[in-house]
Design a protein around this motif. Structure first.
Motif, PDB file in Angstrom:
ATOM      1  N   GLN A  32      -2.222  -5.659   5.754  1.00 49.41           N
ATOM      2  CA  GLN A  32      -1.203  -6.682   5.516  1.00 49.41           C
ATOM      3  C   GLN A  32      -1.762  -7.707   4.533  1.00 49.41           C
ATOM      4  N   ARG A  33      -0.877  -8.225   3.700  1.00 47.21           N
ATOM      5  CA  ARG A  33      -1.317  -9.166   2.670  1.00 47.21           C
ATOM      6  C   ARG A  33      -2.096 -10.349   3.271  1.00 47.21           C
ATOM      7  N   ARG A  34      -1.638 -10.836   4.436  1.00 44.64           N
ATOM      8  CA  ARG A  34      -2.327 -11.989   5.040  1.00 44.64           C
ATOM      9  C   ARG A  34      -3.763 -11.638   5.454  1.00 44.64           C
ATOM     10  N   HIS A  35      -3.980 -10.377   5.826  1.00 43.52           N
ATOM     11  CA  HIS A  35      -5.331  -9.945   6.177  1.00 43.52           C
ATOM     12  C   HIS A  35      -6.230  -9.934   4.943  1.00 43.52           C
ATOM     13  N   VAL A  36      -5.672  -9.444   3.840  1.00 48.29           N
ATOM     14  CA  VAL A  36      -6.435  -9.402   2.596  1.00 48.29           C
ATOM     15  C   VAL A  36      -6.825 -10.827   2.190  1.00 48.29           C
ATOM     16  N   GLU A  37      -5.895 -11.764   2.358  1.00 46.77           N
ATOM     17  CA  GLU A  37      -6.178 -13.172   2.026  1.00 46.77           C
ATOM     18  C   GLU A  37      -7.311 -13.723   2.887  1.00 46.77           C
ATOM     19  N   VAL A  38      -7.278 -13.433   4.173  1.00 48.41           N
ATOM     20  CA  VAL A  38      -8.322 -13.896   5.104  1.00 48.41           C
ATOM     21  C   VAL A  38      -9.688 -13.337   4.678  1.00 48.41           C
ATOM     22  N   LEU A  39      -9.715 -12.065   4.330  1.00 48.60           N
ATOM     23  CA  LEU A  39     -10.974 -11.419   3.946  1.00 48.60           C
ATOM     24  C   LEU A  39     -11.502 -11.985   2.630  1.00 48.60           C
ATOM     25  N   GLY A  74      -6.219  -2.097  15.025  1.00 54.54           N
ATOM     26  CA  GLY A  74      -4.805  -1.813  14.822  1.00 54.54           C
ATOM     27  C   GLY A  74      -4.412  -0.498  15.435  1.00 54.54           C
ATOM     28  N   GLU A  75      -3.573   0.228  14.695  1.00 55.94           N
ATOM     29  CA  GLU A  75      -3.086   1.512  15.190  1.00 55.94           C
ATOM     30  C   GLU A  75      -3.626   2.638  14.326  1.00 55.94           C
ATOM     31  N   LEU A  76      -3.993   3.699  14.998  1.00 53.27           N
ATOM     32  CA  LEU A  76      -4.615   4.813  14.306  1.00 53.27           C
ATOM     33  C   LEU A  76      -3.881   6.108  14.611  1.00 53.27           C
ATOM     34  N   SER A  77      -3.493   6.813  13.547  1.00 56.67           N
ATOM     35  CA  SER A  77      -2.950   8.158  13.740  1.00 56.67           C
ATOM     36  C   SER A  77      -3.826   9.097  12.916  1.00 56.67           C
ATOM     37  N   LYS A  78      -3.451  10.349  12.820  1.00 58.18           N
ATOM     38  CA  LYS A  78      -4.319  11.329  12.187  1.00 58.18           C
ATOM     39  C   LYS A  78      -4.656  10.967  10.730  1.00 58.18           C
ATOM     40  N   ASN A  79      -3.629  10.581   9.978  1.00 58.29           N
ATOM     41  CA  ASN A  79      -3.849  10.328   8.559  1.00 58.29           C
ATOM     42  C   ASN A  79      -3.682   8.884   8.126  1.00 58.29           C
ATOM     43  N   GLU A  80      -3.419   8.024   9.090  1.00 57.25           N
ATOM     44  CA  GLU A  80      -3.149   6.655   8.715  1.00 57.25           C
ATOM     45  C   GLU A  80      -3.719   5.668   9.720  1.00 57.25           C
ATOM     46  N   ALA A  81      -4.313   4.608   9.173  1.00 58.22           N
ATOM     47  CA  ALA A  81      -4.824   3.525  10.007  1.00 58.22           C
ATOM     48  C   ALA A  81      -4.100   2.254   9.569  1.00 58.22           C
ATOM     49  N   ALA A  82      -3.414   1.607  10.496  1.00 58.92           N
ATOM     50  CA  ALA A  82      -2.676   0.391  10.163  1.00 58.92           C
ATOM     51  C   ALA A  82      -3.367  -0.807  10.807  1.00 58.92           C
ATOM     52  N   VAL A  83      -3.854  -1.712   9.967  1.00 56.84           N
ATOM     53  CA  VAL A  83      -4.564  -2.883  10.484  1.00 56.84           C
ATOM     54  C   VAL A  83      -3.558  -3.914  10.986  1.00 56.84           C
ATOM     55  N   GLU A  84      -3.767  -4.343  12.244  1.00 58.90           N
ATOM     56  CA  GLU A  84      -2.891  -5.358  12.842  1.00 58.90           C
ATOM     57  C   GLU A  84      -3.661  -6.638  13.125  1.00 58.90           C
ATOM     58  N   LYS A  85      -4.983  -6.513  13.115  1.00 57.24           N
ATOM     59  CA  LYS A  85      -5.806  -7.648  13.506  1.00 57.24           C
ATOM     60  C   LYS A  85      -7.160  -7.606  12.803  1.00 57.24           C
ATOM     61  N   VAL A  86      -7.566  -8.751  12.261  1.00 57.97           N
ATOM     62  CA  VAL A  86      -8.870  -8.855  11.608  1.00 57.97           C
ATOM     63  C   VAL A  86      -9.708  -9.872  12.377  1.00 57.97           C
ATOM     64  N   GLU A  87     -10.859  -9.457  12.806  1.00 62.59           N
ATOM     65  CA  GLU A  87     -11.753 -10.341  13.556  1.00 62.59           C
ATOM     66  C   GLU A  87     -12.998 -10.590  12.696  1.00 62.59           C
ATOM     67  N   LEU A  88     -13.107 -11.825  12.187  1.00 58.95           N
ATOM     68  CA  LEU A  88     -14.266 -12.149  11.354  1.00 58.95           C
ATOM     69  C   LEU A  88     -15.511 -12.197  12.221  1.00 58.95           C
ATOM     70  N   THR A  89     -16.599 -11.627  11.712  1.00 58.34           N
ATOM     71  CA  THR A  89     -17.848 -11.635  12.472  1.00 58.34           C
ATOM     72  C   THR A  89     -18.938 -12.171  11.565  1.00 58.34           C
ATOM     73  N   GLN A  90     -19.921 -12.803  12.162  1.00 55.77           N
ATOM     74  CA  GLN A  90     -20.980 -13.375  11.350  1.00 55.77           C
ATOM     75  C   GLN A  90     -21.976 -12.308  10.932  1.00 55.77           C
ATOM     76  N   ASN A  91     -22.433 -12.405   9.689  1.00 58.87           N
ATOM     77  CA  ASN A  91     -23.517 -11.545   9.226  1.00 58.87           C
ATOM     78  C   ASN A  91     -24.816 -12.175   9.718  1.00 58.87           C
ATOM     79  N   ARG A 126      -3.143   0.713   1.197  1.00 58.84           N
ATOM     80  CA  ARG A 126      -1.769   0.263   0.970  1.00 58.84           C
ATOM     81  C   ARG A 126      -1.656  -1.162   1.512  1.00 58.84           C
ATOM     82  N   ILE A 127      -1.202  -2.053   0.656  1.00 59.40           N
ATOM     83  CA  ILE A 127      -1.047  -3.450   1.095  1.00 59.40           C
ATOM     84  C   ILE A 127       0.433  -3.782   1.138  1.00 59.40           C
ATOM     85  N   GLU A 128       0.856  -4.273   2.287  1.00 60.78           N
ATOM     86  CA  GLU A 128       2.291  -4.599   2.407  1.00 60.78           C
ATOM     87  C   GLU A 128       2.490  -6.071   2.780  1.00 60.78           C
TER      88      GLU A 128
END
Ligand SMILES: [Zn+2]
Length: 134
Positions: free
Chosen positions: A6-13, A31-48, A132-134
């Motif tokens: 999702q565009r908002r996830h790309v912005e956060v990253l 997010g959700e995972l199927s055989k050929n597609e992974a849809a990100v629903e949540k981004v959790e920032l982690t410290q390096n 794919r960014i939506e």
């Protein structure tokens, strides 16, 4: 494999990457995972925790907490994000960790040119995924 972001996830990253530069930023993707597609629903920032500009490492205890929390919300662990002050291609160190993590997706953002690319290790070969960014 298609990685749906999702565009908002790309912005956060992108924001996180700029904020911690030159250290590599990192995050976990859920997010959700199927055989050929992974849809990100949540981004959790982690410290390096290495505070490095060439390597990243996340605290395994924090990874476990984030996975448990996301699973309760109905999401699965899709992959890892990190930034590179270099091109958005996996380094030899990344390859080593890709073998450790199995078939999860690796999303890399180059802080040089802003290029975003995703990879997956399949049969010990690095395959680029379609973003794919939506
Ligand atoms: Zn890397």
């Amino acid at each position: 494999m298609i990685l749906q972001l999702q565009r908002r996830h790309v912005e956060v990253l992108k924001q996180e990457t700029e904020m911690v530069y030159p250290v590599e930023a990192c995050a976990m993707l859920f997010g959700e995972l199927s055989k050929n597609e992974a849809a990100v629903e949540k981004v959790e920032l982690t410290q390096n925790r290495l505070r490095s500009s060439t390597r990243f490492e996340v605290d395994p205890a924090k990874v476990a907490v984030a996975v448990t929390k996301a699973e309760k919300e109905g999401y699965v662990f899709i992959g890892l994000f990190h930034s590179h002050p270099a091109p958005a291609t996996p380094s030899s160190v990344d390859l080593k960790y890709m073998r450790f993590w199995g078939d999860i997706l690796w999303l890399i953002l180059s802080s040089i040119d802003g290029k975003l690319a995703a990879y997956q290790l399949i049969d010990d070969k690095i395959k680029e995924a379609t973003i794919r960014i939506e």
